[in-house]
Write a protein that holds these residues in place. Structure first.
Motif, PDB file in Angstrom:
ATOM      1  N   GLN A   1      -4.780   2.328  -4.680  1.00 23.75           N
ATOM      2  CA  GLN A   1      -5.684   1.432  -3.972  1.00 23.75           C
ATOM      3  C   GLN A   1      -7.085   2.018  -3.833  1.00 23.75           C
ATOM      4  OE1 GLN A   1      -4.916   0.823   0.255  1.00 23.75           O
ATOM      5  NE2 GLN A   1      -3.392   2.456   0.241  1.00 23.75           N
TER       6      GLN A   1
ATOM      7  N   ARG B   1      -8.787   1.369  -7.098  1.00 29.18           N
ATOM      8  CA  ARG B   1      -9.110  -0.062  -7.206  1.00 29.18           C
ATOM      9  C   ARG B   1     -10.350  -0.398  -6.388  1.00 29.18           C
ATOM     10  NH1 ARG B   1      -3.715  -1.019  -6.111  1.00 29.18           N
ATOM     11  NH2 ARG B   1      -4.247  -2.028  -4.141  1.00 29.18           N
TER      12      ARG B   1
ATOM     13  N   GLU C   1       3.258   1.175  -4.081  1.00 29.97           N
ATOM     14  CA  GLU C   1       1.819   0.996  -3.978  1.00 29.97           C
ATOM     15  C   GLU C   1       1.281   0.291  -5.222  1.00 29.97           C
ATOM     16  OE1 GLU C   1      -2.305   3.622  -3.395  1.00 29.97           O
ATOM     17  OE2 GLU C   1      -0.377   4.622  -3.726  1.00 29.97           O
ATOM     18  N   GLY C   2       0.519  -0.782  -4.991  1.00 31.51           N
ATOM     19  CA  GLY C   2      -0.033  -1.550  -6.097  1.00 31.51           C
ATOM     20  C   GLY C   2       0.809  -2.743  -6.503  1.00 31.51           C
TER      21      GLY C   2
ATOM     22  N   ASP D   1      -4.691  -5.235   0.929  1.00 32.78           N
ATOM     23  CA  ASP D   1      -3.629  -4.226   0.943  1.00 32.78           C
ATOM     24  C   ASP D   1      -2.904  -4.290   2.275  1.00 32.78           C
ATOM     25  OD1 ASP D   1      -4.007  -2.816  -1.638  1.00 32.78           O
ATOM     26  OD2 ASP D   1      -5.990  -2.384  -0.809  1.00 32.78           O
TER      27      ASP D   1
ATOM     28  N   ASP E   1       0.812  -1.227   0.000  1.00 27.88           N
ATOM     29  CA  ASP E   1       0.000   0.000   0.000  1.00 27.88           C
ATOM     30  C   ASP E   1       0.839   1.267   0.000  1.00 27.88           C
ATOM     31  OD1 ASP E   1       1.016  -0.022   2.547  1.00 27.88           O
ATOM     32  OD2 ASP E   1      -0.920   0.116   3.575  1.00 27.88           O
TER      33      ASP E   1
END
Length: 640
Positions: free
Chosen positions: A626, A629, A552-553, A566, A523
Motif C-alpha cells: 500500500q 501504491r 495486503e493488496g 485501504d 491492508d
C-alpha cells in the motif's frame, strides 16, 4: 460413389454432402443436430443419449454454449430417385468470441444452414457468419467455374427455428434476414434460397410456417436438393487441407482433413506441406472417418471426404497433405486478427501454491504453446516479465474460457485487465468497433441509451415490436464495452439481453468512462472477521465472507465512492472480563457479492488483476504494497 461430368476433368460425388450449421448463440443449432442424429437412425431406439450430445466439454454443458466446432455424420436413406447419401454436419459456436472456429469450419463445407430464432430474429453473430459465408467460396468452386458459372459464396438454406414459441413471428424474421443480406451487399443469386420452418426440440420441419411438420424429412430433402455435392479434379494429385487437430492417447496428434482432390489411403506415403512451403515425406499410420459420433478406421477416403489422419506429430492447422511426386499446397486458412489482449502470468500472491499444482512459469508457457496448436484465433507474445505473457483473442469470453480451462487443470494464475489492440491504418491510430444489440423492456430504454452514450456508443437502429420490449442497435468501441455487461444488467434489473460482435476498425474515439466506483483493499494478511465486516458494511459492497483468508493488496469490496480505500477486515472485537448486555448478540451480515471469472475480468481497472486458483477467484491490486501504491498515485497526480 456416383460421379457426374461437369467438364472434361471435373467430377462430383453425389453420395456426399458437407454442411455447417451456423447461428447466433442459443438459437438451437446443437438441439437441431441432436434431432437429425436421432431421426437418421444413428442411435438405437433404447439407447440412452444425453441432450446436446455434440456439446461434449464440461464448460459447454455448464454454460449452455458451443465453444469448439465439431462434426458428425448422418445417412439419408436411398429412395427411388437417388442412392444413400452421407451428410457430414459441422456444429459451430454461436458466440462471436469463438468466430475463429466458425471461419475454420467454413473451409470444410460446401454450404451452410443458417438457423434463426423465430422470435429473436437475426442478431450480431448471424451477421458475422453470413458475412463470412458470403465471402467464401466452396472448396469445389472451381468445378462450377469450369462449367461456366461464377461461384462467389457458399450456398445457404434458411431455417426458422422455435416456431412453437408463443411470440414467434416467422414472416417478419424472414424479412429481417433479407434486409440483412441487402445490408451486407451480397450477390443477387444469394437472395434465392429455400426456407424451412423447424421445431428442433420436437424434431419437426415444414416448408410452410402455418403447416405443422411431423419429422425432419423436409429439411433432409432441402439439404440434398440445395447444397451441392463435393466437386473435384479427377486428374489432380492428392490434396487434403488440415482444418483442425485432435489428440489420441495411443496415436498422438490427429490431423482432421478435408480431401479436395485425389484419395488418401492408410499406410501410404504423403507429402506434408507445412507453412512456408517446407515439404516432408510422411506415412499415414492410421486413417479414420466419422460415422455418427464415432471415429471408425477406414482404408481410404476419397475427394470431398472429411477424415482424421494419424502419424504426423508436428502437423498444424492450415498445412496440406499432398502427393509426394507432385506436392501442391492449398491456400492456408485465413483467420481474422484478434481484437483484445490480456496478460496471463504465474500467481504471485501470498496465498500462491495452496490449491494448485502447476505454479511455475515453464509449465504455464508449455500450456499456452499447446493451446496455440489447436486454437487458430489466439496469439501469445512475451512481455517485459519472464513469468507473464500477453494472450490475444477475439473477446473477453474466449479469454475467460481459456483461463477457466487452465484453472480446472490445476494452474494458479494472475490475469490482467483485457485491453483492446489498436492498429495503425494510413498513419492514423484505429481501434475495434463493435455492433451491440440489446433487448430491454421499454421503461429501461432511456437508461441503457445513456449508459452506451457514456461509453462513446452511437445508436444506429431501434425497433419496437409492440410487446413491451424494444430492440436497439448501437456502434460502440470495444474499449468502452469492457465491463459494460455488469452495469447493463444492473440498470435493467437483470431483464436485459446484450449481444455484440466485431464490426470494423475506426479512428480512435477518445477517452471512455471507466468504472465509477472504487475498491476496498485489505491492508494486512489474515482471516476476515464478522466484527470488522459489520463495521465496514456502510463503506460499500463486500466480496469476502467471515473466515476467508485475505492479504495486503487484495480487493475485498467495492467502494461506494470513486476512490480506493485501504481497510482492515481482520480486526477482532476486544474481549474483557466484564459481561455486556449486547455481548452475545448475533451478527447479521449482508451476503458477499460473488462474481464469476468473466465478471471479475470486466470489473477490474488497469491497476488491478485477478488471482485465479482451482479453489478461488480473487481480485487484487497489481502492486500489493500500500505504501508503494500511494507513492505511485502521488507521482501520477503530480505528472498529470
Amino acid at each position: 460413389m456416383t460421379s457426374t461430368d461437369t467438364s472434361t476433368a471435373w467430377r462430383t460425388r453425389d453420395d456426399l454432402r458437407n454442411i455447417a450449421i451456423v447461428a447466433h448463440v442459443d438459437h438451437g443449432k446443437t438441439t437441431l443436430v441432436d434431432a437429425m442424429l436421432h431421426q437418421s437412425g444413428t442411435f438405437r431406439e433404447n439407447q440412452d443419449v444425453a441432450n446436446r450430445v455434440m456439446d461434449s466439454m464440461d464448460l459447454e454443458r455448464e454454460k449452455g454454449i458451443t465453444i469448439l466446432a465439431k462434426h458428425t455424420s448422418v445417412r439419408a436413406p436411398a429412395t427411388d430417385e437417388r442412392d444413400e447419401v452421407l451428410i457430414t454436419i459441422v456444429d459451430t459456436p454461436g458466440h462471436a468470441d469463438f468466430g475463429g472456429e466458425v471461419e475454420r469450419a467454413l473451409t470444410m463445407v460446401d454450404g451452410i444452414v443458417l438457423l434463426v430464432d423465430a422470435a429473436e430474429g437475426p442478431l450480431p453473430q448471424t451477421r458475422f457468419v453470413l458475412r463470412k459465408a458470403m465471402s467464401m467460396r466452396a472448396p469445389g468452386a472451381a468445378a462450377t467455374q469450369a462449367a461456366g458459372v461464377e461461384a462467389t459464396h457458399l450456398p445457404m438454406i434458411l431455417v426458422i427455428n422455435k416456431i412453437d414459441r408463443p411470440d414467434a413471428r416467422p414472416a417478419e424474421v424472414v424479412d429481417e434476414v433479407f434486409e440483412l443480406l441487402f445490408d451486407l451487399d451480397v450477390p443477387e443469386d444469394a437472395i434465392d434460397f429455400p426456407i424451412v420452418y423447424t421445431n428442433a426440440k420436437a424434431g419437426t420441419a415444414s416448408l410452410a410456417a402455418d403447416e405443422p411438420g411431423t419429422d425432419l424429412a423436409p429439411l433432409f430433402e432441402t439439404i440434398l436438393g440445395t447444397i451441392p455435392a463435393p466437386s473435384y479434379d479427377a486428374e489432380a494429385p492428392l490434396q487434403a487441407l488440415v482444418t483442425n487437430l485432435d489428440a489420441s492417447p495411443y496415436l498422438g496428434r490427429l490431423a482432421l482433413c478435408r480431401v479436395h482432390n485425389g484419395t488418401i489411403r492408410k499406410g501410404q506415403q504423403v507429402a506434408w506441406i507445412a507453412e512456408g512451403g517446407v515439404t516432408t515425406r510422411v506415412k499415414v499410420v492410421e486413417l479414420f472417418a466419422t460415422e455418427g459420433l464415432e471415429r471408425v478406421g477406414v482404408d481410404s477416403v476419397g475427394p470431398g471426404g472429411i477424415c482424421a489422419v494419424a502419424g504426423i506429430d508436428e502437423v498444424m492447422i492450415g498445412d496440406t497433405l499432398g502427393d509426394p511426386e507432385d506436392p501442391r499446397a492449398l491456400p492456408a486458412i485465413r483467420i481474422d486478427e484478434p481484437t483484445l489482449a490480456m496478460t496471463i502470468g504465474i500467481n504471485t500472491s501470498p496465498l500462491s501454491g495452496r490449491s494448485g499444482d502447476k505454479v511455475t512459469a515453464r509449465v504455464l508457457k508449455d500450456r499456452l504453446d499447446r493451446e496455440l496448436v489447436g486454437n487458430v484465433a489466439l496469439r501469445v507474445s512475451p512481455t517485459e516479465r519472464p513469468d507473464a505473457w500477453e494472450v490475444k483473442g477475439r473477446g473477453e469470453l474466449q479469454l475467460a474460457i481459456l483461463v477457466e480451462q487452465m484453472r480446472r487443470e490445476g494452474f494458479e494464475l494472475t490475469v490482467g485487465k483485457p485491453q483492446v489492440i489498436p492498429q495503425e491504418i494510413d498513419g492514423v491510430r484505429h481501434e475495434p468497433l463493435e455492433r451491440v444489440t440489446v433487448d430491454v423492456p421499454e421503461e429501461h430504454s432511456g437508461t441503457v441509451t445513456q449508459l452506451v452514450a457514456e461509453r462513446r456508443g452511437i445508436m444506429v437502429a431501434m425497433t419496437n415490436h409492440g410487446t413491451g420490449w424494444i430492440r436497439a442497435e448501437y456502434h460502440a468501441p470495444t474499449r468502452g464495452l469492457i465491463g459494460f455487461r455488469t452495469e447493463f444488467l444492473t440498470a435493467t434489473r437483470g431483464t436485459g439481453v446484450l449481444n455484440r460482435s466485431f464490426e470494423e476498425y475506426v479512428p480512435w474515439m477518445g477517452e471512455v468512462r471507466t468504472r465509477a466506483s472504487g475498491s476496498l483493499v485489505a491492508d494486512r494478511l489474515g482471516p476476515a472477521t464478522s466484527f470488522a465486516l459489520q463495521n465496514l458494511s456502510d463503506r460499500g459492497v463486500m466480496f469476502v465472507k467471515p473466515g476467508e483468508e485475505v492479504y495486503e493488496g487484495m480487493i475485498v469490496g467495492e467502494n461506494a465512492r470513486g476512490e480506493d480505500m485501504d481497510i482492515n477486515v481482520t480486526k477482532e472485537k476486544k474481549l474483557n472480563n466484564i459481561r455486556s448486555a449486547t455481548g452475545e448478540e448475533l451478527v447479521r451480515l449482508t451476503p458477499p457479492k460473488v462474481m464469476a471469472l468473466e465478471q471479475c475480468l470486466e470489473w477490474i481497472r488497469g491497476d488491478e488483476c485477478v488471482e485465479v486458483t482451482p479453489d478461488a477467484v480473487r481480485l487484487r491490486k497489481v502492486e500489493l504494497d500500500q505504501v508503494q501504491r500511494a507513492r505511485e498515485a502521488k507521482r501520477a497526480k503530480h505528472d498529470g
